[in-house]
Write a protein that holds these residues in place. Structure first.
Motif, short mmCIF file in Angstrom:
data_model
loop_
_atom_site.label_atom_id
_atom_site.label_comp_id
_atom_site.label_asym_id
_atom_site.label_seq_id
_atom_site.Cartn_x
_atom_site.Cartn_y
_atom_site.Cartn_z
N ALA A 134 0.84 -1.20 0.00
CA ALA A 134 0.00 0.00 0.00
C ALA A 134 0.87 1.25 0.00
O ALA A 134 2.02 1.22 0.44
CB ALA A 134 -0.90 0.00 1.23
N ASN A 135 0.31 2.34 -0.48
CA ASN A 135 1.01 3.63 -0.45
C ASN A 135 1.30 4.01 0.99
O ASN A 135 0.54 3.67 1.90
CB ASN A 135 0.15 4.72 -1.09
N GLY A 136 2.39 4.73 1.20
CA GLY A 136 2.71 5.19 2.55
C GLY A 136 4.20 5.36 2.75
O GLY A 136 5.01 5.10 1.86
N THR A 137 4.54 5.81 3.95
CA THR A 137 5.93 6.05 4.32
C THR A 137 6.35 5.06 5.39
O THR A 137 5.62 4.82 6.35
CB THR A 137 6.10 7.49 4.84
N SER A 138 7.55 4.50 5.20
CA SER A 138 8.12 3.56 6.17
C SER A 138 9.55 3.98 6.46
O SER A 138 10.16 4.72 5.68
CB SER A 138 8.13 2.14 5.60
N ALA A 139 10.09 3.50 7.56
CA ALA A 139 11.48 3.79 7.91
C ALA A 139 12.18 2.51 8.31
O ALA A 139 11.54 1.54 8.73
CB ALA A 139 11.54 4.81 9.04
N PHE A 140 13.50 2.52 8.18
CA PHE A 140 14.33 1.38 8.51
C PHE A 140 15.58 1.93 9.20
O PHE A 140 16.15 2.91 8.73
CB PHE A 140 14.70 0.63 7.22
N GLU A 141 15.97 1.32 10.31
CA GLU A 141 17.19 1.73 11.01
C GLU A 141 18.22 0.62 10.91
O GLU A 141 17.88 -0.55 11.00
CB GLU A 141 16.88 2.03 12.47
N TYR A 142 19.49 1.03 10.75
CA TYR A 142 20.57 0.05 10.63
C TYR A 142 21.77 0.54 11.42
O TYR A 142 22.19 1.68 11.27
CB TYR A 142 20.96 -0.13 9.16
N SER A 143 22.33 -0.35 12.27
CA SER A 143 23.53 0.02 13.04
C SER A 143 24.37 -1.20 13.38
O SER A 143 25.12 -1.18 14.34
CB SER A 143 23.13 0.77 14.31
N LYS A 144 24.29 -2.26 12.58
CA LYS A 144 24.99 -3.50 12.90
C LYS A 144 26.46 -3.50 12.52
O LYS A 144 27.29 -3.96 13.28
CB LYS A 144 24.29 -4.67 12.23
N LEU A 145 26.80 -3.05 11.33
CA LEU A 145 28.17 -3.08 10.81
C LEU A 145 28.54 -1.72 10.24
O LEU A 145 27.67 -0.96 9.83
CB LEU A 145 28.30 -4.13 9.69
#
Length: 105
Positions: free
Chosen positions: A66-77
């Protein structure tokens, strides 16, 4: 806190230009999907050498329904550069994806 980088809008499968991210330990990646037909498949990738890319998401590609805004966080490497990938689109060719990135030490 880093400056927000806005990628060029994607209107078909492909990837954005890579941006350097080595100065940051934490990465926030935001994407907004519009005009979706059935679904789009997306991913965020990182690299250490600018040639070989790997998935930042443990689960690999993500299917958006569906349309919309999502976020993803990354801090592993540590990651030298990051890019967004518009993997595929089903049901038509109208979808657009806008992506933003912000790094933090």
């Amino acid at each position: 806190m880093g400056k927000i980088h806005t990628f060029t809008q994607l209107t078909a499968p492909g990837n954005t230009a890579a941006i350097p991210t080595a100065a940051y330990a934490r990465h926030t990646l935001q994407y907004t999907v519009a005009s979706i037909d059935t679904n789009v498949v997306v991913n965020w990738e990182g690299t250490l050498d600018g040639t070989n890319w790997f998935d930042l998401r443990d689960a690999g590609d993500k299917t958006i329904l569906a349309n919309g805004t999502s976020a993803f966080e990354y801090s592993k490497l540590a990651v030298a550069a990051i890019r967004f990938v518009f993997v595929s689109e089903s049901g038509g060719t109208a979808a657009t994806i806008d992506c933003k990135y912000m790094g933090d030490k």
